[in-house]
Design a protein around this motif. Sequence first.
Motif, PDB file in Angstrom:
ATOM      1  N   GLU A   1       2.671   1.589  -3.351  1.00 41.50           N
ATOM      2  CA  GLU A   1       1.866   2.239  -4.429  1.00 41.50           C
ATOM      3  C   GLU A   1       1.539   3.757  -4.119  1.00 41.50           C
ATOM      4  O   GLU A   1       1.528   4.402  -5.139  1.00 41.50           O
ATOM      5  CB  GLU A   1       0.261   1.382  -4.281  1.00 41.50           C
ATOM      6  N   GLN A   2       1.390   4.129  -2.954  1.00 37.00           N
ATOM      7  CA  GLN A   2       1.092   5.683  -2.650  1.00 37.00           C
ATOM      8  C   GLN A   2       2.338   6.454  -3.105  1.00 37.00           C
ATOM      9  O   GLN A   2       2.063   7.465  -3.724  1.00 37.00           O
ATOM     10  CB  GLN A   2       0.909   5.804  -1.106  1.00 37.00           C
ATOM     11  N   ARG A   3       3.553   5.845  -2.740  1.00 33.14           N
ATOM     12  CA  ARG A   3       4.763   6.507  -3.286  1.00 33.14           C
ATOM     13  C   ARG A   3       4.665   6.570  -4.828  1.00 33.14           C
ATOM     14  O   ARG A   3       5.068   7.686  -5.486  1.00 33.14           O
ATOM     15  CB  ARG A   3       6.051   6.047  -2.430  1.00 33.14           C
TER      16      ARG A   3
ATOM     17  N   ARG B   1       2.610   6.498  -7.156  1.00 31.47           N
ATOM     18  CA  ARG B   1       1.463   7.540  -7.529  1.00 31.47           C
ATOM     19  C   ARG B   1       1.881   8.909  -7.152  1.00 31.47           C
ATOM     20  O   ARG B   1       1.650   9.753  -8.111  1.00 31.47           O
ATOM     21  CB  ARG B   1      -0.058   7.284  -6.804  1.00 31.47           C
ATOM     22  N   ALA B   2       2.796   9.293  -6.010  1.00 32.96           N
ATOM     23  CA  ALA B   2       3.085  10.565  -5.832  1.00 32.96           C
ATOM     24  C   ALA B   2       4.513  10.879  -6.529  1.00 32.96           C
ATOM     25  O   ALA B   2       4.786  12.110  -6.158  1.00 32.96           O
ATOM     26  CB  ALA B   2       3.008  10.440  -4.505  1.00 32.96           C
TER      27      ALA B   2
ATOM     28  N   GLU C   1       0.659  -1.295   0.018  1.00 35.10           N
ATOM     29  CA  GLU C   1       0.040   0.063  -0.047  1.00 35.10           C
ATOM     30  C   GLU C   1       0.730   1.332   0.018  1.00 35.10           C
ATOM     31  O   GLU C   1       0.495   2.194  -0.844  1.00 35.10           O
ATOM     32  CB  GLU C   1      -1.120   0.019   1.272  1.00 35.10           C
ATOM     33  N   ARG C   2       1.999   1.422   0.839  1.00 32.93           N
ATOM     34  CA  ARG C   2       2.888   2.492   1.051  1.00 32.93           C
ATOM     35  C   ARG C   2       3.596   2.453  -0.418  1.00 32.93           C
ATOM     36  O   ARG C   2       3.616   3.809  -0.980  1.00 32.93           O
ATOM     37  CB  ARG C   2       3.658   2.255   2.228  1.00 32.93           C
TER      38      ARG C   2
END
Length: 127
Positions: free
Chosen positions: A72-74, A76-77, A69-70
């Motif tokens: 994936e967040q990174r 995308r960011a 999850e983390r």
Amino acid sequence: MTSDPMNTRSTLVDRAHVGARVAALLRQAPIEFARAVYGINDHAGGRTDTMAAREVARALRQGVAVTEERAEQRARAYLPTAGQEHCPRCWVVYGHKSPLRFREATEERPETAACHACGAEYATSRG
């Protein structure tokens, strides 16, 4: 004030080059996310001899919790800024903005960006 065509053209060429460089790096973030997921799964499954699993183990030793999850967040960011481009792998896996070093293109190879922290190297031109 008159504009100097030489400077204007150079600026346009440089902007196009920088834009292509940033676009090439942006395409790497989803690839680094997939690599992180493979590493997480390999590490969890006991396959510690893969490069991706070694990267996850290294992050864990440094105290960085690597979760899908983390990562994936990174991914995308991830947004490199012209002149301050940073490593997609270090950002996605570790959450660090490690600066990239660029090597100009030659006839034999395209321009590349290398990270001193993790050793990743990315082609940033089609040269």
